[in-house]
Motif scaffolding. Sequence first.
Motif, PDB file in Angstrom:
ATOM      1  N   GLY A 112      17.326  39.199  23.839  1.00 16.11           N
ATOM      2  CA  GLY A 112      16.963  39.410  25.232  1.00 16.11           C
ATOM      3  C   GLY A 112      15.944  38.401  25.716  1.00 16.11           C
ATOM      4  O   GLY A 112      15.580  38.396  26.903  1.00 16.11           O
ATOM      5  N   PHE A 113      15.449  37.542  24.824  1.00 14.73           N
ATOM      6  CA  PHE A 113      14.504  36.479  25.152  1.00 14.73           C
ATOM      7  C   PHE A 113      15.232  35.131  25.169  1.00 14.73           C
ATOM      8  O   PHE A 113      16.402  35.032  24.783  1.00 14.73           O
ATOM      9  N   GLU A 114      14.531  34.122  25.602  1.00 21.21           N
ATOM     10  CA  GLU A 114      15.027  32.750  25.473  1.00 21.21           C
ATOM     11  C   GLU A 114      14.547  32.235  24.105  1.00 21.21           C
ATOM     12  O   GLU A 114      13.623  31.432  24.014  1.00 21.21           O
ATOM     13  N   LEU A 115      15.196  32.734  23.076  1.00 28.05           N
ATOM     14  CA  LEU A 115      14.815  32.386  21.704  1.00 28.05           C
ATOM     15  C   LEU A 115      15.515  31.112  21.276  1.00 28.05           C
ATOM     16  O   LEU A 115      16.732  31.004  21.336  1.00 28.05           O
ATOM     17  N   GLU A 116      14.724  30.141  20.825  1.00 26.64           N
ATOM     18  CA  GLU A 116      15.307  28.868  20.406  1.00 26.64           C
ATOM     19  C   GLU A 116      15.754  28.902  18.945  1.00 26.64           C
ATOM     20  O   GLU A 116      16.770  28.312  18.585  1.00 26.64           O
ATOM     21  N   GLN A 117      15.006  29.610  18.111  1.00 26.22           N
ATOM     22  CA  GLN A 117      15.272  29.498  16.673  1.00 26.22           C
ATOM     23  C   GLN A 117      14.875  30.792  15.957  1.00 26.22           C
ATOM     24  O   GLN A 117      13.822  31.364  16.217  1.00 26.22           O
ATOM     25  N   PHE A 118      15.754  31.235  15.045  1.00 28.61           N
ATOM     26  CA  PHE A 118      15.455  32.385  14.187  1.00 28.61           C
ATOM     27  C   PHE A 118      15.466  31.885  12.747  1.00 28.61           C
ATOM     28  O   PHE A 118      16.487  31.396  12.254  1.00 28.61           O
ATOM     29  N   VAL A 119      14.324  32.006  12.076  1.00 25.79           N
ATOM     30  CA  VAL A 119      14.181  31.501  10.704  1.00 25.79           C
ATOM     31  C   VAL A 119      14.085  32.694   9.758  1.00 25.79           C
ATOM     32  O   VAL A 119      13.148  33.495   9.840  1.00 25.79           O
ATOM     33  N   PHE A 120      15.065  32.829   8.872  1.00 24.94           N
ATOM     34  CA  PHE A 120      15.088  33.940   7.928  1.00 24.94           C
ATOM     35  C   PHE A 120      14.709  33.449   6.530  1.00 24.94           C
ATOM     36  O   PHE A 120      15.277  32.477   6.019  1.00 24.94           O
ATOM     37  N   LEU A 159      23.333  38.001   9.826  1.00 26.43           N
ATOM     38  CA  LEU A 159      22.694  37.153  10.842  1.00 26.43           C
ATOM     39  C   LEU A 159      23.659  36.099  11.370  1.00 26.43           C
ATOM     40  O   LEU A 159      23.615  35.757  12.559  1.00 26.43           O
ATOM     41  N   ARG A 160      24.498  35.583  10.514  1.00 24.71           N
ATOM     42  CA  ARG A 160      25.508  34.628  10.982  1.00 24.71           C
ATOM     43  C   ARG A 160      26.462  35.310  11.982  1.00 24.71           C
ATOM     44  O   ARG A 160      26.897  34.696  12.957  1.00 24.71           O
ATOM     45  N   ASP A 165      22.957  32.414  21.013  1.00 24.48           N
ATOM     46  CA  ASP A 165      22.732  31.001  21.327  1.00 24.48           C
ATOM     47  C   ASP A 165      21.614  30.388  20.498  1.00 24.48           C
ATOM     48  O   ASP A 165      21.485  29.159  20.443  1.00 24.48           O
ATOM     49  N   GLU A 166      20.789  31.229  19.917  1.00 23.67           N
ATOM     50  CA  GLU A 166      19.659  30.699  19.140  1.00 23.67           C
ATOM     51  C   GLU A 166      20.157  30.035  17.849  1.00 23.67           C
ATOM     52  O   GLU A 166      21.219  30.376  17.330  1.00 23.67           O
TER      53      GLU A 166
END
Length: 555
Positions: A112-120, A159-160, A165-166
């Motif tokens: 719901g945010f403008e998230l650029e990157q999710f690092v797991f 997660l994949r 869009d992130e």
Amino acid sequence: MADESKPVVIVTGSSGYLGSAVVRRLHGCYRVVGLDRYSPPHPPHQAECVCFDITDQASIDTALDRVRLAYGDRIAACIHLAGYFDLSGEDDPAYDAVTVEGSKRLMRGLQGFELEQFVFASTMLAHAPTEPGEPIDEDHPLNPRFPYRASKVRTEKVLREVRGDEKLVLIRPAGIYDDNGQSTFLTHQIARIHERRFSGKVYPGDLSRGQAFLHLDDFLDAVERIVDRRVKLPDVFPVLLGEADPIPFGELQRLIGRELHGEDWITWNVPSQLAKLGAWTENKVFGEDAFIRAWMVDISSDHYELDLSAAKKLLGWAPQHSLREDMPGILQRLKDDPYEWYEANGLNAARVSAAKVENAVAEEAAEKAPTEAEAKENRREHDEHMRQMHFSMLWVHWLVMALGLWLATAPSVFGTFDQTEFSAAVQRVTEDRGLWSAATRSWLTAWNNVFTGLAIMVFAALSLRPGNGWAQWANAALGVWLLAAPLVFWTPDAAVYANDTLIGALVVALTILIPMMPGMSREGMMDDTDIPPGWTYCPSTYVQRLPIIALGVVG
């Protein structure tokens, strides 16, 4: 106030060892928000703490609403470090609730945010092990062999699937350590060798194999580069992080032994089933909370050697540390202050508390140390006191000589040399148990008393001279033998049995219990302190002894 022009980075698990380090590293260039549990500890002061429960979607939504209110909709990156792990090796519902489903809930909430990157934060161990000389790359097969690894593999897959869009980064680090140790498996290995435990001398796996490690500074450098280069990275970017040349387990054992004890530590291979039995015995039989578990034995020959091409190409990253080079510094900190090192690494510091007390006592003694002349006079006074005490207790040794004389002559008094008549009960027991004849046993007991009595007299005479403490110990051993001899010979005469055990008990008491116990060092006797090294109280006061005395009376 924080610079509002800085990009926002969310760090989950921000109060943990890795999370707090990441917060401090990114704080200079980013506004960092720490998401973690409601209970302490809380994230470092460089990050605002937003409490949430990752297993509850409503709690996640509430926490993200707080982030939106304070920081807006644009988030540069979420560094997701929160997860579940335990050492049991058993499956646990928390792996799914926290690691798998929790990560899924968090990513969906952030969409719901403008998230650029999710690092797991995954793990190098998600991959199947390899062979020496065959490095693992990011395309190497995954192996969900154990619950912890399986939870990471399942989370990567989820997660994949739910990614929007992130961009998604799957970091797979090796075992992380720092200048003080911190790596659980590594510090327990060091502790076993430091304490010279038998479990530190054996290993069920191939000693020529090893696993890559990763220094905390190298990990933080990689994370910072991942966030800084988020625009240029692929949409899905798995990346392995670790040292280039893992040290084999056998070499690591030798290195630790050499640094701690000045010797090449010898490690013996043992069968895996024997190792599992030993771990089970420590845990179940001796009640020890042993670190080693059966599943650790199963992976003892796994080899993890990494191909770091992806990290070098896309992050410009290469490790600046290696465990082989850092280990001497880690071990030097242990040698400098064992108690503090154990405490910092979550180990049982009681195992080395004696070293802490000894250091404190040594420092105090150095401050109060007498001059050489005073020390010489103190030793002279002590030796004179010991000499006077010895002569005041000479009656003990004369009494022991008298007991020895009585013991040597008792067979003649009791007539046991040529005893031939015995009760019907003695004859019946002799036949039922297939014993030597009662006359033979009586004869053996008689001669044993003669020789033992003469020996007691000799050692008692030698004990009259100062410095012959060994003679007192010899008599104590003879006293113990007298307690057992009537049972060994199946003495048929009740009077002889009672006489031997009574004399034995008196000899033990008179030689090492009533006089000062022989063999004590001058330094120990001159030490005025009541609390022995490693203790917080004196274990020999009457307060400590009274319960034992009471139990003895009841018994």
